[in-house]
Design an enzyme around this catalytic site. Structure first.
Site, short mmCIF file in Angstrom:
data_model
loop_
_atom_site.label_atom_id
_atom_site.label_comp_id
_atom_site.label_asym_id
_atom_site.label_seq_id
_atom_site.Cartn_x
_atom_site.Cartn_y
_atom_site.Cartn_z
N SER A 19 0.82 -1.22 0.00
CA SER A 19 0.00 0.00 0.00
C SER A 19 0.85 1.27 0.00
CB SER A 19 -0.94 0.01 1.20
OG SER A 19 -0.22 -0.03 2.42
N GLY A 21 5.36 2.82 0.19
CA GLY A 21 6.80 2.57 0.29
C GLY A 21 7.38 1.64 -0.76
N ILE A 22 8.28 0.78 -0.32
CA ILE A 22 9.00 -0.11 -1.22
C ILE A 22 8.05 -1.07 -1.93
CG2 ILE A 22 10.61 -2.05 -1.27
CD1 ILE A 22 12.24 -0.54 0.89
N LYS A 42 -2.53 -4.30 5.03
CA LYS A 42 -3.52 -4.09 6.08
C LYS A 42 -4.35 -2.83 5.91
CE LYS A 42 -1.27 -4.00 9.87
NZ LYS A 42 -1.12 -3.86 11.34
N ASP A 74 -3.63 -9.06 6.77
CA ASP A 74 -2.67 -9.01 7.86
C ASP A 74 -1.92 -10.34 7.79
OD1 ASP A 74 -1.28 -9.19 10.26
OD2 ASP A 74 -2.87 -8.23 11.44
N TYR A 168 14.64 -7.66 16.59
CA TYR A 168 14.43 -7.26 15.19
C TYR A 168 15.33 -8.06 14.27
CZ TYR A 168 14.63 -4.57 10.87
OH TYR A 168 14.62 -4.19 9.54
N LYS A 172 14.13 -10.47 11.29
CA LYS A 172 14.49 -10.17 9.90
C LYS A 172 15.31 -11.30 9.29
CE LYS A 172 13.67 -7.03 6.85
NZ LYS A 172 12.29 -6.75 6.46
#
Length: 375
Positions: A19, A21-22, A42, A74, A168, A172
């Site tokens: 939706s 950005g990247i 989402k 989601d 994080y 990732k």
């Protein structure tokens, strides 16, 4: 920038977090070829701080020449993933490319990361990537294109990348481990790769993380979109790779990367998980008030050699021993240094224990005498 070739015309690209950005940038790049884009994200209503919804993204994709299917997803919810995949197959007849872009981030240390935030990162990044891949794979196996692309870093085990934001990094790297495993599992059927930027990329999320003025140190999302497009053009045999955006675009013949800069010529902030300038990123995480910058790389003069007695001793040892000598003798060398300090000089009494070649023992005994003579 990398020109479109029409390679993705009629292909169906399923993108999580598309939706804004990247994710949206990759969608728009594919849409210019006439691709079908499944926007699995989402946001159905405008966010006060993060612009864009699945519906506004769909409008942009249609305007760029593609066909769009906005799906409220989601990625923590397996049923929502399954429903979106079914809708995509029903609408477009299959899935050719999956981009696992959805991600959650919290750059906080262990004691400052609430369990709820840990669960969010693990469930969105690692589990969401795994479940979305699992749902799409049966259809990807039927495609002639068949690509999975995860927006995740190389698996760099330098402890500094865990120190400041352990949760994080684990979350990732889970995405990257999906690449490692699935590339091997589906070799010959589906290309599975990871893509990661060399520098910070300007998005609304980056504005929230970096604060005012961060955009001047970033590149545009277009560089990731171009790098992803380059990957999609490659055959299924191109798999199991951890790709840095700038590197693959250099292979495409792009030399001027100022076209991707928000502020051409301005120093850039390097991204996480790359060891080229780790000290800069560490400082960035530790202080949000000071934004360190990455300037154009210049050759660095060699460090000055230290001339202390101990340093000189080990320089002699290093110059005298080699891999060939060690392999030939199968020797184990143990140096025990002890002594009293003298003004500007360290005194060394050496003990040398050797297993192996007697001639080498004599040579090294002479070496030790040489060391002591220097001291």
């Amino acid at each position: 920038m990398l020109p479109n070739t029409g390679k993705l015309a009629g292909c169906t690209v399923f993108i999580t977090g598309a939706s804004r950005g990247i994710g949206k940038a990759i969608a728009l790049k594919a849409a210019k070829d006439g691709a079908n884009i499944v926007i699995a994200a989402k946001t159905t209503h405008a966010h006060p701080k993060l612009p864009g919804t699945i519906f506004t993204a769909a409008e942009e994709i249609e305007a760029a020449g593609g066909k769009a299917l906005p799906c409220a997803v989601d990625v923590r919810d397996e049923q929502q993933i399954s429903n979106a995949v079914e809708k995509a197959v029903e609408r477009f007849g299959g899935i050719d490319i999956l981009v696992n872009n959805a991600s959650a981030i919290s750059l906080t240390n262990t004691l400052e990361t609430p369990t709820k935030r840990v669960d969010l990162m693990m469930n969105v990044n690692t589990r969401g990537t795994y479940l979305t891949s699992k749902a799409c794979i049966p259809y990807l196996k039927k495609s002639k294109i068949a690509h999975i692309l995860n927006l995740s870093p190389p698996l760099n085990l330098n402890p500094m990348w865990f120190k400041q934001h352990c949760a994080y990094t684990i979350a990732k790297y889970g995405m990257s481990m999906c690449v490692l495993g699935m590339a091997e599992e589906f070799k010959g059927e589906i290309a599975v790769n990871a893509l990661w930027p060399k520098t910070a990329i300007h998005t609304a999320a980056m504005d929230m993380l970096g604060g005012s003025g961060i955009e001047s140190q970033c590149r545009k999302v277009d560089i990731i979109a171009d790098a992803a497009y380059s990957i999609f053009k490659k055959p299924k045999s191109f798999t199991g790779n951890f790709i840095i955006d700038e590197n693959i675009l250099r292979e495409e013949g792009i030399k001027n990367f100022d076209i991707y800069a928000i502020k051409p010529g301005h120093p850039l902030l390097p991204d996480f998980f790359l060891d080229e300038h780790p000290d800069i990123i560490t400082k960035k995480v530790e202080s949000r008030d000071v934004i360190p910058e990455l300037k154009e790389e210049k050759p660095q003069p060699p460090p000055k050699q230290r001339s202390g007695a101990v340093e000189e001793t080990f320089r002699i040892v290093k110059d005298s021993l080699s891999d060939d000598v060690v392999k030939a003798t199968q020797a184990v060398y143990q140096f025990e240094l002890s002594g009293k300090l003298k003004p500007t000089m360290a005194f060394m009494s050496g003990k040398l224990k050797i297993k192996g070649n007697m001639a080498l023992a004599i040579k090294l005994e002479k070496l030790m005498n040489q060391m002591n003579a220097r001291l």
